[in-house]
Design a protein around this motif. Structure first.
Motif, PDB file in Angstrom:
ATOM      1  N   LEU A  83       0.855  -1.194   0.000  1.00  0.00           N
ATOM      2  CA  LEU A  83       0.000   0.000   0.000  1.00  0.00           C
ATOM      3  C   LEU A  83       0.885   1.236   0.000  1.00  0.00           C
ATOM      4  O   LEU A  83       1.633   1.480   0.945  1.00  0.00           O
ATOM      5  N   ILE A  84       0.808   2.032  -1.070  1.00  0.00           N
ATOM      6  CA  ILE A  84       1.683   3.194  -1.182  1.00  0.00           C
ATOM      7  C   ILE A  84       0.927   4.517  -1.046  1.00  0.00           C
ATOM      8  O   ILE A  84       1.550   5.574  -0.903  1.00  0.00           O
ATOM      9  N   ASP A  85      -0.416   4.494  -1.084  1.00  0.00           N
ATOM     10  CA  ASP A  85      -1.158   5.751  -0.959  1.00  0.00           C
ATOM     11  C   ASP A  85      -2.602   5.444  -0.570  1.00  0.00           C
ATOM     12  O   ASP A  85      -3.152   4.408  -0.961  1.00  0.00           O
ATOM     13  N   ALA A  86      -3.204   6.322   0.212  1.00  0.00           N
ATOM     14  CA  ALA A  86      -4.613   6.196   0.603  1.00  0.00           C
ATOM     15  C   ALA A  86      -5.195   7.595   0.749  1.00  0.00           C
ATOM     16  O   ALA A  86      -4.631   8.446   1.439  1.00  0.00           O
ATOM     17  N   ARG A  87      -6.333   7.835   0.087  1.00  0.00           N
ATOM     18  CA  ARG A  87      -6.950   9.167   0.089  1.00  0.00           C
ATOM     19  C   ARG A  87      -8.460   9.036   0.248  1.00  0.00           C
ATOM     20  O   ARG A  87      -9.063   8.079  -0.235  1.00  0.00           O
ATOM     21  N   THR A  88      -9.079  10.049   0.895  1.00  0.00           N
ATOM     22  CA  THR A  88     -10.526  10.067   1.016  1.00  0.00           C
ATOM     23  C   THR A  88     -11.146  10.430  -0.326  1.00  0.00           C
ATOM     24  O   THR A  88     -10.642  11.305  -1.045  1.00  0.00           O
ATOM     25  N   THR A  89     -12.237   9.756  -0.687  1.00  0.00           N
ATOM     26  CA  THR A  89     -12.816  10.001  -2.009  1.00  0.00           C
ATOM     27  C   THR A  89     -14.339  10.051  -2.015  1.00  0.00           C
ATOM     28  O   THR A  89     -14.924  10.612  -2.925  1.00  0.00           O
ATOM     29  N   GLY A  90     -15.021   9.487  -1.010  1.00  0.00           N
ATOM     30  CA  GLY A  90     -16.479   9.377  -1.072  1.00  0.00           C
ATOM     31  C   GLY A  90     -17.196  10.708  -1.136  1.00  0.00           C
ATOM     32  O   GLY A  90     -18.002  10.954  -2.049  1.00  0.00           O
ATOM     33  N   SER A  91     -16.923  11.611  -0.198  1.00  0.00           N
ATOM     34  CA  SER A  91     -17.585  12.922  -0.188  1.00  0.00           C
ATOM     35  C   SER A  91     -17.121  13.776  -1.355  1.00  0.00           C
ATOM     36  O   SER A  91     -17.914  14.522  -1.948  1.00  0.00           O
ATOM     37  N   VAL A  92     -15.832  13.672  -1.701  1.00  0.00           N
ATOM     38  CA  VAL A  92     -15.316  14.447  -2.831  1.00  0.00           C
ATOM     39  C   VAL A  92     -16.021  14.044  -4.115  1.00  0.00           C
ATOM     40  O   VAL A  92     -16.395  14.895  -4.934  1.00  0.00           O
ATOM     41  N   TRP A  93     -16.218  12.742  -4.294  1.00  0.00           N
ATOM     42  CA  TRP A  93     -16.876  12.261  -5.508  1.00  0.00           C
ATOM     43  C   TRP A  93     -18.309  12.786  -5.595  1.00  0.00           C
ATOM     44  O   TRP A  93     -18.760  13.203  -6.672  1.00  0.00           O
ATOM     45  N   ASN A 519     -21.373  13.439   5.115  1.00  0.00           N
ATOM     46  CA  ASN A 519     -19.917  13.540   5.106  1.00  0.00           C
ATOM     47  C   ASN A 519     -19.278  12.458   5.974  1.00  0.00           C
ATOM     48  O   ASN A 519     -18.221  11.918   5.637  1.00  0.00           O
ATOM     49  N   ARG A 520     -19.914  12.153   7.095  1.00  0.00           N
ATOM     50  CA  ARG A 520     -19.369  11.108   7.966  1.00  0.00           C
ATOM     51  C   ARG A 520     -19.440   9.739   7.293  1.00  0.00           C
ATOM     52  O   ARG A 520     -18.494   8.954   7.355  1.00  0.00           O
ATOM     53  N   GLN A 521     -20.562   9.455   6.627  1.00  0.00           N
ATOM     54  CA  GLN A 521     -20.721   8.163   5.972  1.00  0.00           C
ATOM     55  C   GLN A 521     -19.777   8.013   4.779  1.00  0.00           C
ATOM     56  O   GLN A 521     -19.035   7.031   4.678  1.00  0.00           O
ATOM     57  N   LEU A 522     -19.815   8.991   3.894  1.00  0.00           N
ATOM     58  CA  LEU A 522     -19.009   8.875   2.676  1.00  0.00           C
ATOM     59  C   LEU A 522     -17.533   9.106   2.950  1.00  0.00           C
ATOM     60  O   LEU A 522     -16.687   8.697   2.141  1.00  0.00           O
ATOM     61  N   GLY A 523     -17.204   9.761   4.051  1.00  0.00           N
ATOM     62  CA  GLY A 523     -15.794   9.972   4.378  1.00  0.00           C
ATOM     63  C   GLY A 523     -15.047   8.686   4.658  1.00  0.00           C
ATOM     64  O   GLY A 523     -13.805   8.674   4.673  1.00  0.00           O
ATOM     65  N   ARG A 524     -15.789   7.595   4.873  1.00  0.00           N
ATOM     66  CA  ARG A 524     -15.131   6.309   5.124  1.00  0.00           C
ATOM     67  C   ARG A 524     -14.729   5.598   3.833  1.00  0.00           C
ATOM     68  O   ARG A 524     -14.046   4.579   3.882  1.00  0.00           O
ATOM     69  N   ILE A 525     -15.188   6.103   2.690  1.00  0.00           N
ATOM     70  CA  ILE A 525     -14.789   5.517   1.409  1.00  0.00           C
ATOM     71  C   ILE A 525     -13.398   6.047   1.059  1.00  0.00           C
ATOM     72  O   ILE A 525     -13.189   7.258   0.986  1.00  0.00           O
ATOM     73  N   THR A 526     -12.469   5.144   0.843  1.00  0.00           N
ATOM     74  CA  THR A 526     -11.077   5.519   0.631  1.00  0.00           C
ATOM     75  C   THR A 526     -10.590   4.996  -0.710  1.00  0.00           C
ATOM     76  O   THR A 526     -10.943   3.885  -1.118  1.00  0.00           O
ATOM     77  N   GLN A 527      -9.784   5.783  -1.376  1.00  0.00           N
ATOM     78  CA  GLN A 527      -9.112   5.356  -2.606  1.00  0.00           C
ATOM     79  C   GLN A 527      -7.683   4.965  -2.263  1.00  0.00           C
ATOM     80  O   GLN A 527      -6.926   5.782  -1.758  1.00  0.00           O
ATOM     81  N   VAL A 528      -7.328   3.705  -2.525  1.00  0.00           N
ATOM     82  CA  VAL A 528      -6.005   3.191  -2.168  1.00  0.00           C
ATOM     83  C   VAL A 528      -5.231   2.840  -3.434  1.00  0.00           C
ATOM     84  O   VAL A 528      -5.819   2.432  -4.444  1.00  0.00           O
TER      85      VAL A 528
END
Length: 568
Positions: A83-93, A519-528
């Motif tokens: 694993l080289i990177d992890a970013r939040t994506t749910g709310s942003v999307w 935001n709390r729910q979708l903030g748990r979706i992560t792009q790895v």
């Protein structure tokens, strides 16, 4: 290399699966699978032979670890992924899809097509708005958030210079006008909103500095602070919202602007959009005769709250009229009053529950006053009965006078007192009787001859949506503290907060959830991003039922599970 599985459906409906040994190769810039060996049907393949082959490869090229049976513990012998990177994506999307759907991106691109930028300013501007909605922070920290924490589509890196350049672009007169107008009509068409009823109100936000700006045209000025910070310079912010609570336009004025002076600019700006029939709903702070007359120009109309305690003879006539109340809601009754001298319709609104609260508060205040007056009188009598010198008596009398002055100047109790000719205080019985007549009541006026008294009353109550917008701007989106010094940067900061409020309100209305919960729910979706011998792959974590429900309610396709694959 990898195992590739395919399936075939027979005429009788049965499904047969096949397995083959394959590898990927690049053809015309695209990755295509190339079959090296067909291994047959999955139910007939020699699994033991494949395990022996994998074990042999692992012994010669792997780590050599074997299990007690002589076979390797790793079946495939593949090196582990890192694993080289992890970013939040749910709310942003979600915000990205609304940003595109509301034509904000198209409006910004249209304003910047003729300019040359090395960085996509529309993407930078979206990143600033998304940061304000998801994790509000300074522009410098927002740039770091984009580089390290969030997956912004089409923007991999950003610095504070990009942020300031995008802010300068947003506050440009042409860009600002295009964006606000495009957003207004896109929101109206998309959500099927009724834009013939617009609610307008103002608030203020202060700056953590000791002095106001110099010059007659200064922006940060002292003024009437609605945050109760009269010791700090401020600016005034105006907001127009629909009855559904969607903010469709905002304004900024110097901190010493008063409500009576800004309404003409608001009316002119909305008239430029050629909306047709518009009823503007305003609070009591905007109801000067000139303002109300201006709102009626070019066929416009208004619903306005009226001051009931300023001695206006027209208001006194309305309040003195007798009539029967009409029940509208459980806690609201209305009575329409028409006067012969004017074509303005007045509606007296009465809330029985609020009337009870007003009476209870007044009775409590009167009781406190009587108790304090009795205490002062008792203390004065006690001191008079004691034999003391002239200096002591004078000192005691001065203490009694100070106590009476403190009671008279009390911010909530002083309004019920009157001072007699001998300097003593007493409860103003006339004031108490007058206020009792107004318990639970408020008065509105409308120039529209067609709207019903019920709709006028309920429409005025919806003015609370503008106040809710200000509250969320200051608390949820952290409009303040404002650290910018230049006027155009301050205006850009307010516009970014307005755009963030717009996107969050649309998300709330479509999903039926609060933005805090979304935001709390979708903030748990992560792009790895994972890296291995075969290359790197970027994918998102799987969605739970609650996250899927939010996207479905807003008709938004969730982010793809695998977004990029770069073979080595």
């Amino acid at each position: 290399m990898f195992l590739r599985f395919t399936s075939r459906t027979n005429a009788d409906g049965s499904v047969v699966r096949y397995v083959a040994l394959a590898h990927n190769r690049r053809v015309d810039g695209r990755v295509r699978p190339d079959v090296l060996m067909n291994l047959g049907r999955t139910d007939q393949v020699d699994v033991a032979g494949l395990r022996r082959l994998a074990a042999s490869i692992n012994r010669h090229y792997g780590d050599g670890d074997t299990d007690p049976g002589g076979e390797t513990s790793t079946v495939t012998g593949a090196a582990p992924l890192e694993l080289i990177d992890a970013r939040t994506t749910g709310s942003v999307w979600l915000l990205e899809q609304l940003w595109q759907r509301l034509d904000v991106a198209a409006a910004v691109r249209a304003a910047t097509d003729a300019r040359r930028f090395t960085t996509n300013m529309e993407r930078v501007l979206f990143a600033l708005v998304a940061n304000r909605a998801i994790a509000p922070m300074s522009k410098l920290s927002a740039a770091e958030w984009v580089r390290e924490d969030a997956a912004i589509p089409g923007l991999s890196t950003m610095d504070d210079d990009h942020a300031y350049r995008a802010m300068d672009l947003l506050v440009d007169a042409d860009t600002q006008g295009r964006v606000q107008e495009a957003v207004f009509f896109a929101v109206a068409n998309l959500l099927n909103l009724e834009v013939d009823l617009l609610f307008f109100d103002t608030t203020s936000t202060y700056f953590e500095r000791d002095t106001e700006d110099d010059g007659d045209d200064a922006f940060r000025r002292y003024g009437h602070s609605k945050d109760h910070r009269h010791d700090l310079p401020q600016i005034v912010i105006g907001l127009a919202v629909t009855k559904e609570g969607i903010p469709v336009r905002c304004w900024c004025w110097p901190g010493n602007s008063n409500d009576q002076a800004v309404l003409t600019e608001v009316r002119d700006d909305l008239r430029d959009w050629k909306l047709g029939r518009v009823i503007t709903v305003v609070d009591r702070g905007f109801t000067s005769a000139d303002n109300l007359a201006y709102l009626r120009r070019a066929g416009g109309h208004y619903i306005a709250g009226m001051r009931m305690r300023d001695g206006n003879p027209l208001v006194e006539q309305v309040l003195a009229r007798q009539g029967r109340y009409q029940h509208v809601r459980d806690n609201l009754r209305v009575k329409e009053i028409r006067l012969e001298a004017t074509d303005i319709r007045f509606v007296i609104c009465h809330n029985p529950e609020q009337a009870q609260r007003d009476q209870a508060q007044r009775d409590e205040a009167i009781a406190r006053i009587h108790a304090e007056l009795a205490r002062i009188a008792e203390q004065r009598t006690r001191d008079a009965d004691r034999p003391r010198g002239d200096k002591t008596r004078a000192r005691n009398e001065a203490a009694h006078v100070r106590a009476e002055c403190a009671l008279r100047d009390h911010p909530t109790l002083g309004r019920w007192l009157t001072q007699q000719t001998n300097g003593r205080l007493r409860v103003n019985a006339g004031k108490v009787k007058t206020e009792a007549r107004l318990d639970g009541k408020y008065l509105i006026a409308t120039s529209d001859p067609h709207i019903s008294a019920e709709d006028a009353a309920l429409g005025y109550k919806n003015l609370l949506e503008a106040e809710r917008g200000f509250r969320d701007l200051k608390t949820q989106l952290l409009l303040r503290p404002v650290f910018h010094r230049l006027e155009h940067r301050i205006r850009a900061h307010v516009l970014i907060c307005w755009l963030a409020l717009l996107l969050t309100r649309v998300a709330e209305r479509g999903s039926g959830e609060t933005w805090r919960n979304i935001n709390r729910q979708l903030g748990r979706i992560t792009q790895v991003t994972l890296a291995g011998p075969a290359g790197t792959v970027t994918q998102t974590t799987p969605l739970n039922p609650g996250q899927k429900a939010i996207y479905q309610a807003l008709s938004i396709q969730p982010p793809a599970r695998v977004t990029t694959f770069n073979p080595s």
